[in-house]
Design an enzyme around this catalytic site. Sequence first.
Site, PDB file in Angstrom:
ATOM      1  N   GLY A   1      40.009  27.917  51.713  1.00 21.88           N
ATOM      2  CA  GLY A   1      41.039  27.888  50.670  1.00 21.88           C
ATOM      3  C   GLY A   1      42.019  29.031  50.721  1.00 21.88           C
TER       4      GLY A   1
ATOM      5  CB  CYS B   1      45.278  60.321  37.012  1.00 24.86           C
ATOM      6  SG  CYS B   1      44.129  59.394  35.966  1.00 24.86           S
TER       7      CYS B   1
ATOM      8  CD  GLN C   1      43.200  36.145  51.457  1.00 21.72           C
ATOM      9  OE1 GLN C   1      44.391  36.335  51.664  1.00 21.72           O
ATOM     10  NE2 GLN C   1      42.604  35.019  51.767  1.00 21.72           N
TER      11      GLN C   1
ATOM     12  CE1 TYR D   1      47.197  40.940  38.580  1.00 21.06           C
ATOM     13  CE2 TYR D   1      49.188  42.035  37.806  1.00 21.06           C
ATOM     14  CZ  TYR D   1      48.436  41.490  38.833  1.00 21.06           C
ATOM     15  OH  TYR D   1      48.940  41.469  40.101  1.00 21.06           O
TER      16      TYR D   1
ATOM     17  CB  CYS E   1      45.059  55.953  35.262  1.00 19.49           C
ATOM     18  SG  CYS E   1      46.510  56.845  34.672  1.00 19.49           S
TER      19      CYS E   1
ATOM     20  CG  HIS F   1      44.249  41.008  48.230  1.00 23.98           C
ATOM     21  ND1 HIS F   1      44.802  39.771  48.437  1.00 23.98           N
ATOM     22  CD2 HIS F   1      44.382  41.670  49.419  1.00 23.98           C
ATOM     23  CE1 HIS F   1      45.241  39.676  49.685  1.00 23.98           C
ATOM     24  NE2 HIS F   1      44.991  40.810  50.301  1.00 23.98           N
TER      25      HIS F   1
END
Length: 250
Positions: free
Chosen positions: A195, A130, A101, A67, A127, A119
């Site tokens: 798209g 939590c 999205q 990510y 976290c 999304h």
Amino acid sequence: MNTIAEGIQALKKAKRLVFFTGAGISADSGIPTYRDPLKGLWKKHDPSLLETSKAFRENPALVWGWYLWRREQWGLAQPSCGHLAINRFSEMGFDVSVVTQNIDDLHERAGPQQVVHLHGSLAKPKCFACHRPADLSAKQAAIADDAALLEPPRCPRCNGKLRPDVVWFEEKLPIDIWKKAMALVKSCDVLFSVGTSGIVMPAADIPAIALASGATVIHVNIADVSLGNPNELMLIGRAADMLPHLLSSL
Ligand code: APR
């Protein structure tokens, strides 16, 4: 009448527009879609196997590295002519909303729009333990070019591992976000579906929901993704070409 002319006719009667977007609009900014093969460091990885809580539990450093790498790609990219055209529609007086999205911030960077991220978004992590949102320092957001593995930072409150605040496979969409999207989709006059392959539920139902609510749906995609409804128009081509073309014909 050709499809552009039919699109213009629908837009001439329309006030409220929703742009429902997927990875294809960011493809014009140089970001690969979910169906494109990956290159370089991530060549041998399948994103669908990295985007799950199971993957994060088993190998948090790999998922966090993935990510962070994507966040950096988006940071380097610029909004495409498709993103910018959406902004032009609101400047022309339409009431425009974006339901995306995508987890990038290219819509926000194209102009001041209402953007619903179905999304989630990579703007801030949360976290894993939590669920509270957290901030990333510049040092924590930096990635090494040759390393896929990066240990996630810790939550300042509970010391849990930070994860991206996105909806992973097998996770539910936040109900408030879905309700907000539904209110926009069910009350629009024209829904542009731009798209998206339309295979990931429940978002994939959005064009059909708009049609059932009486809207015209205009698909913009390099492939024919229409559903066969008489109130649908299919513009085949890149979002970065088709949206500005439609605008200039209005
Ligand atoms: N212009 C318009 N459409 C394009 C372009 C372009 N330049 N390039 C590609 N496309 C189209 C492809 O034909 C395809 O239909 O964009 C679509 C991209 O499909 P996906 O990669 O499946 O993206 P998306 O529909 O956004 O995926 C939905 O799947 O992996 C999950 O959570 C992830 O949000 C994502 C969801």
